[in-house]
Design a protein around this motif. Sequence first.
Motif, short mmCIF file in Angstrom:
data_model
loop_
_atom_site.label_atom_id
_atom_site.label_comp_id
_atom_site.label_asym_id
_atom_site.label_seq_id
_atom_site.Cartn_x
_atom_site.Cartn_y
_atom_site.Cartn_z
N SER A 163 7.00 4.88 -4.89
CA SER A 163 6.93 4.13 -3.63
C SER A 163 6.80 2.65 -3.92
O SER A 163 6.00 2.23 -4.76
N ILE A 164 7.61 1.88 -3.21
CA ILE A 164 7.57 0.43 -3.35
C ILE A 164 6.92 -0.13 -2.09
O ILE A 164 7.42 0.10 -0.98
N ILE A 165 5.80 -0.81 -2.27
CA ILE A 165 5.06 -1.31 -1.12
C ILE A 165 5.11 -2.83 -1.13
O ILE A 165 4.69 -3.47 -2.10
N GLU A 166 5.68 -3.35 -0.07
CA GLU A 166 5.82 -4.80 0.02
C GLU A 166 4.50 -5.42 0.47
O GLU A 166 3.56 -4.73 0.88
N GLY A 167 4.45 -6.74 0.40
CA GLY A 167 3.23 -7.45 0.77
C GLY A 167 2.82 -7.22 2.20
O GLY A 167 1.63 -7.25 2.54
N ASP A 168 3.81 -6.93 3.05
CA ASP A 168 3.48 -6.69 4.45
C ASP A 168 3.13 -5.23 4.71
O ASP A 168 2.95 -4.82 5.85
N GLY A 169 3.04 -4.46 3.68
CA GLY A 169 2.66 -3.06 3.83
C GLY A 169 3.82 -2.11 4.02
O GLY A 169 3.64 -0.88 4.00
N SER A 170 5.00 -2.63 4.21
CA SER A 170 6.15 -1.72 4.37
C SER A 170 6.40 -0.97 3.06
O SER A 170 6.15 -1.49 1.98
N ARG A 171 6.91 0.21 3.21
CA ARG A 171 7.00 1.09 2.05
C ARG A 171 8.34 1.83 2.06
O ARG A 171 8.84 2.22 3.11
N LYS A 172 8.92 1.99 0.89
CA LYS A 172 10.07 2.90 0.76
C LYS A 172 9.86 3.74 -0.49
O LYS A 172 9.29 3.27 -1.49
N SER A 173 10.32 4.97 -0.41
CA SER A 173 9.97 5.95 -1.45
C SER A 173 11.20 6.68 -1.96
O SER A 173 12.17 6.89 -1.22
N LYS A 197 3.05 -7.91 -15.61
CA LYS A 197 3.07 -6.54 -15.10
C LYS A 197 1.75 -5.87 -15.42
O LYS A 197 1.12 -6.17 -16.45
N ARG A 198 1.37 -4.97 -14.54
CA ARG A 198 0.07 -4.30 -14.73
C ARG A 198 0.20 -2.84 -14.27
O ARG A 198 0.72 -2.56 -13.19
N THR A 240 2.92 -11.50 -7.67
CA THR A 240 3.46 -11.21 -6.34
C THR A 240 2.48 -10.33 -5.56
O THR A 240 1.47 -9.87 -6.10
N LYS A 241 2.83 -10.10 -4.31
CA LYS A 241 1.96 -9.29 -3.47
C LYS A 241 2.43 -7.84 -3.37
O LYS A 241 1.78 -7.02 -2.75
N ARG A 242 3.58 -7.55 -3.92
CA ARG A 242 4.10 -6.19 -3.81
C ARG A 242 3.59 -5.33 -4.96
O ARG A 242 3.10 -5.85 -5.97
N ARG A 243 3.72 -4.04 -4.79
CA ARG A 243 3.33 -3.13 -5.85
C ARG A 243 4.19 -1.87 -5.76
O ARG A 243 4.82 -1.61 -4.74
#
Lengths: 283, 267, 496
Positions: B71-81, B210-211, B236-239
């Motif tokens: 799952s890729i979660i953007e800084g605004d909380g949106s997510r795609k999996s 990267k972490r 960045t703010k994404r994870r």
Amino acid sequence: MNLRAPGLLLLLATLSCGEHSDGLERLEALYPTPKPKTEEERPIDDIGTPMCNGLDGNWAVRLVQKGTIEPLGQPWDLTVTDLFLASKSQAGTEMQLRFCNQDVAILADGKRTTLGQPETPATLKSALYLHPLRVPLPGDGTFAARDVVWLWGLEGLANPLTDALPTKADYQGDARVIDQDNDSFPGVTVNVLSPSGQRYMVRRGIFTFEPGRLALSNQWLTGVLVHQLTEHALGASNTTLETAAPITPRAEGTMYQLRCVGSTYTCASLEKDHAALFKDAPR
Amino acid sequence: MKSVPVLVFVLLVSASAFAQETAPPPEKPQEAPAEKPVEKAAPKPSAQEILKKMEALNNGFADQKMEIRLSIIEGDGSRKSYDMTLLQKGDSKRLVHFTSGELKGMSTLVESRDSVHVYLPGFKKVRRVAAHNMNQSVAGSDLSSEDMAQVSWATDWNLKLDKEDDSSYWLLLTPKQPGGSYTRVVHRVAKDSFVQQETHYYNAAGEEVKRFINSDVTDFHGVKRSKLITVSDPRTKRRTEMELKDFVVNQGLKDSLFTVRELQWGK
Amino acid sequence: MSRTALALGLFAAGLARADWTDMISLSGRLESDIRFDIDDYRGEKPGDGFRFSINRNDAIVHAEIKPFDNVVGVLDARLRFYGFNEANSLPALADRNKVDPFSVQLDQAYVAVKGVPFSWLDIKGGRMQLTWGSADIFNQVDFANSRDFYDPMDYARKVPNEMLGVDLYPAPWLTISAVWIPVFKPAMLPPSTSLAFGIDRDTNGCLQGFPAPPLEPSQTRELMGLFSSVDPCSLNFSTPEVRLFMPQNGIADSQVAVKAQFSFDNLEFGLHYYRGRFGFPVAYNAVAHANVSTDDPTKVDVRYIAEVLYPRIQVAGFDFSYSAEWLADIGIVGEIAVIFPEEVTFGLRAYQGNTRLYEASATNVASTPFVKATVGLDYTFTKWLYVNVMYLRGFFDEFNDRYGVHNYAVATAELKFLNDALLVRLAGILNIDDLSNVANPQLTWVAAPGVEVLAGAFIFGGSTVPTDPFEYAARSKFGQRAAGRSFAYLKMRLTF
């Protein structure tokens, strides 16, 4: 399992397609080139308005005479076709056949050859036209005649049917031999296609016209012809032409054919069109 | 004209990302090990020993099968999996099938770092993957193929024990050969279990780029694994989260499964 | 065949005994595709107008049915709705198929059995689409299936064909594959192809010219000379009729393809052999019939009928892919095919009525072998920039006929933005010989996992007019109108 590398290389070395697609051949299959029309298929001249009643009227006549010659020892097929325009005499006792042309076809081993093939010069045609072949009629409305003699370059035979014809050796001083075509050569002159040259000769044809069959339409008169042809060369422009091969008649296919034509029909048209003109003749 | 190579993402999902919460690690592949406390009185291990035990926990099975949700979660909380299945044999051969998203149907076979093949369903063919593709992102996530291809650190990295605290060892790794994306990598390894807890990657400028954070240790059919790996770029703010949906080991996967033949068969 | 029957039997037995849902895996796509012509001069005649050219929706299903571990049945099916009304009469409006036409296409339907009867042997049979070769799309050694060029956007598609195949794995580094394709199927062509035979007319409908046939220029001059004395406005050229001269479906016309694929550390290469036919047609013959019009004696009706054929070929091929560690891991691929063609002689006739006015022939395809090849490099410069460049000797449809085999440069750059959610792809092909070209810029937005929105354009460049009206090869590759019209497109795709 190992790759058969040498085998593969061999395969590559021998690659060759070796095929061929020919577009013109394909077109020929799709759109066949029309074969040249035979003489019988060619369009013919207008034959005028045929008006025949019984034997009365104007007729185009073809005498087809089959035979064999052996100029080189082997029998060759010979077809002599004499063409005439005919009509009854004013008295109605005979049919007068005015010569138009003679067509000779020689087949050596089944193939047409011009070796020894004669052609009739215009002067001879004119001369023969002036002296029609007279075929006596039975007088009962039918058509039949026996032993009708037709002479070329000859006159005054005491027994036309049986007299021996003059030869090169003895024709000098023979009053029976005439220069019929007025070309200063004895007898008549025919052109020979191969070997090219002229032959000066006399000729006798003896014909028996078996009773003919008149078509219901009155447009055709046909019957069996029996013929005997004798030619003697009196000279030639080329000595090889001085020997005229004897003609052995064959009954099969020998016939006479008359087709009713208009009064305006000409020898020129008949000469050109006879194959087509007679192709529908009753057999 | 169709795009040619765009789908050549090399997904080399490393089992090391999902550090195992069991101890001690077996030396050889074995049945799922039982949980066992570490003896405190043991002598202090060397950096090499720590790394060896950590990797044995990650790869020390005859085979592994994982169902993963990326799952890729953007800084605004949106997510795609994206969903995928990963099969691993030993510590090198892997077969990854994408099972959702625009990459569904794509499969990747890793036999070694030099032998990577991908089946492209759009082209119905198997394509060999060149090494330069390894820095590509995986489906737009924070993971690169290079990250995920990393299996054994011992081979290509110099190693030393950087520091330790009450609960963890901190291993510092530097590449033996220059040219990679990272000049320094730091692993945090649990003292009590030798579980890989965190990994930090640094570039030539010394920035952490990267972490990896392992968390939520869960029992999967008798084997404990971190259920969640969070990957982020601290700048960045994404994870990116890798959630282990299922995990089984020693299922008797055949070697023949990890072949190009298998990759293209029946497609 | 018996192995296929065995596989089918196993397959049926598996279906009977097991829960089918456990055996079937489904995937697929939904695609909508709208295209709009953006040029007004490349159609049948100039000024055809700007219009929608495609408005279709596809539902694509891929199913894999595995009744046993070593048996699989594969099904690729496509339901396509074309999106244009075909009803042209009032009664037709009652026909849904006319108002909303569709087709069902079966791209693949085959059974594969692994390791039977030997562990190193796989067999498969049925309707398949195979792709052989290392290069991307431009595979010169790939002959098993003909190309499906109906859609110029989708050059990778193949015309499915029924075949039997075996794959042998005698060693880890070697795979030998062979397929037998009993019946030849030709390539599908875009609708614009017929313009290759199109007649040029001016706005008054008067003849301006017609395409040169594959003859010597001097012959073409003679041919065109037949019409030079006629008022071009009095010539009623009907639309040329182009027929296919298809091979017979005999055993000799079946096709065979074999390859041996070798795999080493960073190098893979294959040796190929193919015997069959080239999937794209070459001109074979033509005939023109000119007749005085029965409707208007001042006019001459001209009917032009041509035939094309699919030449027999044998091919020896080689392909490789190599990852050059010594050159920054750059990827190199290459393919070369040496094609041994049959000789094709083009024949032409012109008739007026039944009279043959003209006849000519010339070699269209010489029997000498020729080469088609592809060499490509690709490299990922950064996470967001990927570049692929290729040199082609011979486009898909090119054969060594009078048009010849041309040289091409192909380049693709892909730029990713917004964490791969946005992909900009700039692709182009340049014909190095005539400088005609095609450009394909495209923007792809991954709106959600599995959901892509694509927008782009497909733009042809190059002269639509031949450089020499008497020379068959004088038409530019992408400039000629037969290549199609330029268009813009918008697609949406869901992968499931």
